[in-house]
Write a protein that holds these residues in place. Structure first.
Motif, PDB file in Angstrom:
ATOM      1  N   PRO A  70     -10.538   6.692   6.899  1.00 29.97           N
ATOM      2  CA  PRO A  70     -11.285   5.954   7.917  1.00 29.97           C
ATOM      3  C   PRO A  70     -10.606   4.651   8.345  1.00 29.97           C
ATOM      4  CG  PRO A  70     -12.756   6.713   6.188  1.00 29.97           C
ATOM      5  CD  PRO A  70     -11.357   7.000   5.730  1.00 29.97           C
ATOM      6  N   LYS A  71      -9.978   3.951   7.373  1.00 30.87           N
ATOM      7  CA  LYS A  71      -9.286   2.693   7.703  1.00 30.87           C
ATOM      8  C   LYS A  71      -8.108   2.954   8.633  1.00 30.87           C
ATOM      9  CE  LYS A  71     -10.502   0.170   3.476  1.00 30.87           C
ATOM     10  NZ  LYS A  71      -9.963  -0.499   2.259  1.00 30.87           N
ATOM     11  N   LYS A  72      -7.373   4.028   8.345  1.00 28.23           N
ATOM     12  CA  LYS A  72      -6.224   4.382   9.183  1.00 28.23           C
ATOM     13  C   LYS A  72      -6.686   4.785  10.572  1.00 28.23           C
ATOM     14  CE  LYS A  72      -2.130   7.393   9.259  1.00 28.23           C
ATOM     15  NZ  LYS A  72      -1.410   8.502   8.588  1.00 28.23           N
ATOM     16  N   LEU A  73      -7.786   5.556  10.639  1.00 31.52           N
ATOM     17  CA  LEU A  73      -8.339   5.965  11.931  1.00 31.52           C
ATOM     18  C   LEU A  73      -8.757   4.752  12.747  1.00 31.52           C
ATOM     19  CD1 LEU A  73      -9.217   8.316  13.764  1.00 31.52           C
ATOM     20  CD2 LEU A  73     -11.430   8.289  12.596  1.00 31.52           C
ATOM     21  N   GLY A  74      -9.419   3.801  12.092  1.00 34.87           N
ATOM     22  CA  GLY A  74      -9.838   2.573  12.777  1.00 34.87           C
ATOM     23  C   GLY A  74      -8.651   1.748  13.229  1.00 34.87           C
ATOM     24  N   ARG A  75      -7.604   1.714  12.395  1.00 35.45           N
ATOM     25  CA  ARG A  75      -6.406   0.950  12.738  1.00 35.45           C
ATOM     26  C   ARG A  75      -5.712   1.545  13.961  1.00 35.45           C
ATOM     27  NH1 ARG A  75      -3.748   1.550   8.197  1.00 35.45           N
ATOM     28  NH2 ARG A  75      -2.243   3.121   8.895  1.00 35.45           N
ATOM     29  N   ILE A  76      -5.547   2.868  13.973  1.00 32.68           N
ATOM     30  CA  ILE A  76      -4.895   3.526  15.108  1.00 32.68           C
ATOM     31  C   ILE A  76      -5.740   3.385  16.362  1.00 32.68           C
ATOM     32  CG2 ILE A  76      -4.210   5.777  16.040  1.00 32.68           C
ATOM     33  CD1 ILE A  76      -3.271   6.538  13.267  1.00 32.68           C
ATOM     34  N   GLY A  77      -7.059   3.560  16.223  1.00 37.54           N
ATOM     35  CA  GLY A  77      -7.944   3.417  17.377  1.00 37.54           C
ATOM     36  C   GLY A  77      -7.898   2.016  17.961  1.00 37.54           C
ATOM     37  N   GLY A  78      -7.912   1.013  17.096  1.00 30.68           N
ATOM     38  CA  GLY A  78      -7.853  -0.378  17.558  1.00 30.68           C
ATOM     39  C   GLY A  78      -6.547  -0.694  18.265  1.00 30.68           C
ATOM     40  N   LYS A  79      -5.439  -0.245  17.678  1.00 32.33           N
ATOM     41  CA  LYS A  79      -4.128  -0.473  18.304  1.00 32.33           C
ATOM     42  C   LYS A  79      -4.031   0.227  19.657  1.00 32.33           C
ATOM     43  CE  LYS A  79      -1.352  -0.998  14.068  1.00 32.33           C
ATOM     44  NZ  LYS A  79      -0.303  -0.350  13.231  1.00 32.33           N
ATOM     45  N   THR A  80      -4.561   1.452  19.726  1.00 30.25           N
ATOM     46  CA  THR A  80      -4.484   2.232  20.963  1.00 30.25           C
ATOM     47  C   THR A  80      -5.242   1.564  22.097  1.00 30.25           C
ATOM     48  OG1 THR A  80      -4.286   4.299  19.717  1.00 30.25           O
ATOM     49  CG2 THR A  80      -4.975   4.475  22.010  1.00 30.25           C
ATOM     50  N   ILE A  81      -6.494   1.186  21.837  1.00 27.39           N
ATOM     51  CA  ILE A  81      -7.312   0.560  22.878  1.00 27.39           C
ATOM     52  C   ILE A  81      -6.726  -0.793  23.275  1.00 27.39           C
ATOM     53  CG2 ILE A  81      -9.599  -0.411  23.380  1.00 27.39           C
ATOM     54  CD1 ILE A  81     -10.773   1.846  21.671  1.00 27.39           C
ATOM     55  N   SER A  82      -6.219  -1.566  22.291  1.00 26.60           N
ATOM     56  CA  SER A  82      -5.591  -2.860  22.599  1.00 26.60           C
ATOM     57  C   SER A  82      -4.374  -2.673  23.499  1.00 26.60           C
ATOM     58  CB  SER A  82      -5.171  -3.567  21.295  1.00 26.60           C
ATOM     59  OG  SER A  82      -6.295  -3.839  20.496  1.00 26.60           O
ATOM     60  N   PHE A  83      -3.544  -1.683  23.173  1.00 24.18           N
ATOM     61  CA  PHE A  83      -2.353  -1.401  23.994  1.00 24.18           C
ATOM     62  C   PHE A  83      -2.764  -1.068  25.414  1.00 24.18           C
ATOM     63  CE2 PHE A  83       0.922   1.237  25.858  1.00 24.18           C
ATOM     64  CZ  PHE A  83       2.120   0.701  25.401  1.00 24.18           C
ATOM     65  N   TYR A  84      -3.772  -0.204  25.576  1.00 17.01           N
ATOM     66  CA  TYR A  84      -4.210   0.209  26.907  1.00 17.01           C
ATOM     67  C   TYR A  84      -4.769  -0.964  27.713  1.00 17.01           C
ATOM     68  CZ  TYR A  84      -3.662   5.117  25.528  1.00 17.01           C
ATOM     69  OH  TYR A  84      -3.145   6.323  25.136  1.00 17.01           O
TER      70      TYR A  84
END
Length: 406
Positions: A70-84
């Motif tokens: 879950p931590k990795k999923l949250g990390r990837i999701g946060g990075k993705t939305i921030s990048f966009y």
């Protein structure tokens, strides 16, 4: 001959045929378009769109299950939305800057008294966010409501990851379903050159040179901003964040960009862009399966550039001065709208009417840019999916680095 070369040749031939009909035998174009170009183009589009929903479901489930933590999923999701969000804001700044540099709306000669456009209303951002959770997942799949499909698929993937051996048979079935979808993508791509030819010839045949000549400065501003954003913003992200060669990135992703140009649809191009990112750019399947479907739904850098240039263009045509505060409002509204209006048909024009309304410009001005919107839509779609792929490459590189240090 490679598929990329075939599609490029098809695009060039489509441009020539479309212009030839428009300039030399316009009377025969309607018949050829109705009985040949439109059916072939529609066949290609429908063939790809047929695969989008099942591919998104399988790939998001696999991507989420592959991340598992879950931590990795949250990390990837946060990075993705921030990048966009960050790249969308940069795209808007580039679009506004180039529009003021080129001044596409100050030349005069634009007829505003006959401009008429009926704006569609976009749902409030809060309503869109609440609607992410589907009340009926099957209905969401039938309607192709991407945000709801993604949310449901993420939950299924998370459940499969947490249940482990109890559901390994179902996970294996999803993996096999994903393999079937990717195989069908390869089959559909065999008709891609013919579909690209038909779509381009049809669009150019309808548009003609007259519409292009009247809007040449506006088109130059949009195309210039798209080029700068793709080369500078995405190129820099690939070079400095992913530590990879930008030229190799663009060369490897070119097949998907060409398909996006011909289809004018990020969702329709999704099967091709995911396959290209995984095979040519070596993006991990788990990252690609999560980042790119999400980007096809909420990341619209190319559309944001069109909004920025169109807003300044319409303000210049109507001789309305935009203050610095107005420009900040444009950037903020368009950045949030890129997520808030996700999944709404005609999203580019709806987002533009929202931006125009936010700074007090007449929405009727949208009618001035409709004539050339088709050709620009093709170009900005190519930029949209390139941003998704750039994000996937950056996130994949960051995860590899994270894994190597732990």
């Amino acid at each position: 001959m490679s598929l990329t070369k075939k599609i490029i040749i098809a695009l060039i031939l489509g441009l020539i045929v479309g212009l030839g009909f428009n300039l030399l035998i316009p009377s025969g174009f309607e018949t050829v378009d109705a009985y040949l170009l439109t059916p072939v183009g529609s066949l290609f589009l429908k063939s790809i769109m047929m695969l989008v929903v099942p591919l998104v479901i399988f790939s998001i489930i696999l991507g989420t299950a592959g991340i598992s933590d879950p931590k990795k999923l949250g990390r990837i999701g946060g990075k993705t939305i921030s990048f966009y969000l960050i790249t969308t804001a940069i795209a808007l700044v580039i679009g506004i800057s180039l529009a003021y540099l080129i001044q596409p709306g100050t030349g005069g000669g634009f007829e505003t008294s006959t401009a008429d456009f009926e704006a569609s209303s976009a749902p409030p951002i809060v309503e869109t966010l609440l609607n992410i959770i589907p009340t009926n997942p099957i209905d969401a799949m039938a309607k192709g409501t991407m945000l709801q499909i993604i949310a449901f698929s993420v939950l299924i993937g998370f459940a499969l990851a947490r249940l482990g051996d109890k559901t390994k048979g179902l996970l294996r079935l999803v993996e096999q379903g994903n393999e079937v979808m990717m195989y069908l993508v390869n089959i559909v791509m065999l008709i891609a050159p013919y579909g690209a030819f038909a779509l381009i010839a049809s669009a150019i045949g309808k548009l003609g040179l007259n519409a292009l000549q009247a809007m040449v400065l506006y088109m130059l501003a949009v195309l210039g901003a798209l080029l700068i954003h793709a080369v500078v913003t995405y190129g820099s992200a690939i070079a400095f964040l992913a530590k990879r060669n930008p030229i190799e990135f663009f060369k490897g992703f070119a097949p998907a960009m060409i398909v996006a140009f011909s289809t004018s649809s990020s969702s329709a191009t999704l099967p091709v862009s995911m396959r290209t990112a995984q095979e040519n750019l070596k993006v991990s399947k788990s990252v690609s399966s999560f980042v790119q479907p999400l980007g096809a739904t909420i990341n619209m850098d190319g559309t944001a550039i069109m909004q920025a240039v169109a807003t300044v263009f319409i303000a210049q045509v109507y001789m309305i001065d935009l203050s610095f505060g107005d420009l900040l409002t444009v950037i903020l509204t368009a950045t949030l709208a890129s997520i808030g209006t996700a999944g709404v048909p005609g999203v580019g024009l709806i987002m533009l009417t929202m931006v125009l309304t936010s700074v007090g410009l007449p929405v009727e001005g949208v009618a001035l840019v409709l004539a050339v919107d088709r050709i620009l839509d093709m170009t900005r779609t190519a930029v949209n999916i390139t941003g998704d792929a750039a994000c996937a490459v950056v996130i994949s590189a960051a995860e590899e680095k994270q894994n190597s240090t732990t």
